[in-house]
Design a protein around this motif. Structure first.
Motif, short mmCIF file in Angstrom:
data_model
loop_
_atom_site.label_atom_id
_atom_site.label_comp_id
_atom_site.label_asym_id
_atom_site.label_seq_id
_atom_site.Cartn_x
_atom_site.Cartn_y
_atom_site.Cartn_z
N ASP B 113 0.18 -9.51 11.43
CA ASP B 113 -0.08 -8.08 11.55
C ASP B 113 1.24 -7.37 11.31
OD1 ASP B 113 -1.28 -5.69 12.08
OD2 ASP B 113 -1.18 -5.91 14.27
N GLN B 114 1.38 -6.74 10.18
CA GLN B 114 2.69 -6.25 9.77
C GLN B 114 2.57 -4.87 9.14
OE1 GLN B 114 5.83 -8.11 9.77
NE2 GLN B 114 6.63 -6.08 9.25
N ASN B 115 3.40 -3.95 9.55
CA ASN B 115 3.45 -2.65 8.88
C ASN B 115 4.50 -2.68 7.78
OD1 ASN B 115 2.09 0.03 9.36
ND2 ASN B 115 4.21 0.69 9.05
N LEU B 116 4.24 -1.94 6.70
CA LEU B 116 5.19 -1.93 5.57
C LEU B 116 5.49 -0.50 5.13
CD1 LEU B 116 3.57 -4.59 3.18
CD2 LEU B 116 5.35 -4.98 4.91
N SER B 117 6.73 -0.30 4.69
CA SER B 117 7.08 0.85 3.87
C SER B 117 7.16 0.33 2.44
CB SER B 117 8.43 1.44 4.28
OG SER B 117 8.35 1.96 5.58
N ALA B 118 6.63 1.10 1.51
CA ALA B 118 6.53 0.56 0.16
C ALA B 118 6.66 1.65 -0.89
CB ALA B 118 5.18 -0.14 -0.01
N LYS B 119 6.96 1.21 -2.11
CA LYS B 119 6.88 2.09 -3.27
C LYS B 119 6.17 1.34 -4.38
CE LYS B 119 10.79 5.22 -2.72
NZ LYS B 119 12.08 5.69 -3.29
N PHE B 120 5.40 2.10 -5.17
CA PHE B 120 4.85 1.46 -6.36
C PHE B 120 4.85 2.45 -7.51
CE2 PHE B 120 0.38 2.48 -7.65
CZ PHE B 120 0.13 3.52 -6.75
N ALA B 121 4.88 1.88 -8.71
CA ALA B 121 4.81 2.69 -9.92
C ALA B 121 3.94 1.96 -10.92
CB ALA B 121 6.21 2.91 -10.50
N LEU B 122 3.12 2.72 -11.62
CA LEU B 122 2.19 2.15 -12.59
C LEU B 122 2.64 2.57 -13.98
CD1 LEU B 122 -0.55 0.64 -12.73
CD2 LEU B 122 -1.66 2.88 -12.60
N TYR B 123 2.71 1.62 -14.90
CA TYR B 123 3.12 1.92 -16.27
C TYR B 123 2.04 1.43 -17.24
CZ TYR B 123 7.58 2.21 -13.77
OH TYR B 123 8.57 2.50 -12.87
N PRO B 124 1.08 2.29 -17.58
CA PRO B 124 0.09 1.91 -18.59
C PRO B 124 0.75 2.04 -19.97
CG PRO B 124 -0.67 3.70 -17.14
CD PRO B 124 0.81 3.61 -17.02
N MET B 125 0.91 0.92 -20.66
CA MET B 125 1.67 0.93 -21.91
C MET B 125 0.77 1.21 -23.12
SD MET B 125 4.55 0.34 -20.54
CE MET B 125 5.49 0.36 -22.08
N GLY B 126 1.38 1.86 -24.12
CA GLY B 126 0.74 1.95 -25.43
C GLY B 126 -0.19 3.13 -25.63
N GLY B 127 -0.31 4.01 -24.65
CA GLY B 127 -1.23 5.13 -24.81
C GLY B 127 -0.59 6.46 -24.51
#
Lengths: 196, 196
Positions: B113-127
């Motif tokens: 049971d763990q809390n997290l701080s996070a970051k994410f980034a999405l890179y849809p390529m080619g469009g």
């Protein structure tokens, strides 16, 4: 206000973190940040990373100096960064674009002789032929005296810290000079790894 | 051989690293890797990171389990990963695509049971319209019980590890289901940070 005029480069930025693999990681990070002159960049630390924004030479100068200040202790430390230029909606902090190009941390940087294992990946956003500039920039990296090896998803680099940072800065600048609308570059640099 | 048929999902992969910020980081990493069942993925560690490739549920299962094994010690540890589906030239390791969807490490994962701080980034390529799916997936993350906050270059997340991993896996799967030709997703997860 346009993001770019012939006289004014666009603001660049990096979300970066330093991971010293040792019990006194907090002291090492705070002490490195304190020694680095970051007066020519916009800088903000949150729960996950530190955002540094300004002109390309300064965001490299500041993050490289902080990383090498930790690396020179001999502890295993990783520099993880996502550089970005042209991200839609990225406008705050334009004041820092008036800074001249003279970097402030060359003395700290040049005092450290450090070999690195690294990976980088380039993500030119918004265009269909995005693989061409990627392959070009992987080739260009070799001109900086860096060993280059292809692997899954990223390109592996091996060499002197100065050469690797020069190469990475040149990649981002070359994408900008070529008119890329939005460039993302992900970088992982590892110093003093026991697995090296 | 085509990369994708109606019956066969495409191979997904992740270049990932675990950074325990403590003196015994090597032991923690080796011990975590040893406990995790990675028999349904292709896996290779190099000087900078570990590449894990196979079906989407398994690359999340294996990397989540290894991360939580370290997080549960209470040490500050970061999970840094770049997920990729559809990278041109990515073909090796297709054998692992015959594995069924049953994940092998749920017991390890659900015990933590763990809390997290996070970051994410999405890179849809080619469009050209790549920002639309990014904004859609940031919205979708909220359905997983994760706090979402916009910041420079990435999106900040806060919440339970299970929710964050479920959200991230759903993002990658949604991009794949929508027919994205090449999707990259960068993720940084931080557990037990003293700055949290």
């Amino acid at each position: 206000m346009p993001d770019k005029t012939p006289d004014q480069p666009r603001i660049a930025g990096v979300s970066f973190s330093l991971y010293p693999m040792c019990d006194n990681f907090v002291d090492l990070i705070l002490s490195a940040i304190k020694k680095v002159d970051s007066s020519k960049v916009w800088m903000k630390t949150d729960r996950v990373s530190t955002i540094v924004r300004g002109r390309i030479p300064h965001i490299f100068d500041v993050t490289q100096a902080a990383f090498l200040e930790i690396a020179k202790t001999g502890e295993h430390v990783v520099y993880s960064a996502t550089f970005s230029v042209g991200c839609p909606g990225d406008t705050e902090g334009h004041a820092y674009m008036d800074a001249d190009e003279k970097t402030l941390n060359r003395e700290l940087i040049e005092a450290v002789d450090q070999n690195l294992s690294a990976k980088f990946a380039l993500y030119p956003m918004g265009g269909g032929n995005y693989m061409d500039p990627i392959y070009e920039q992987i080739e260009a990296m070799k001109d900086h005296g860096v060993d280059v090896e292809l692997t899954h998803y990223e390109t592996m680099l091996e060499g002197a810290a100065h050469n690797i940072f020069n190469g990475l800065q040149s990649v981002l600048q070359a994408m900008e000079d070529a008119g890329s609308s939005h460039t993302v570059m992900a970088v992982t640099l590892s110093a003093n790894s026991p697995s090296a």
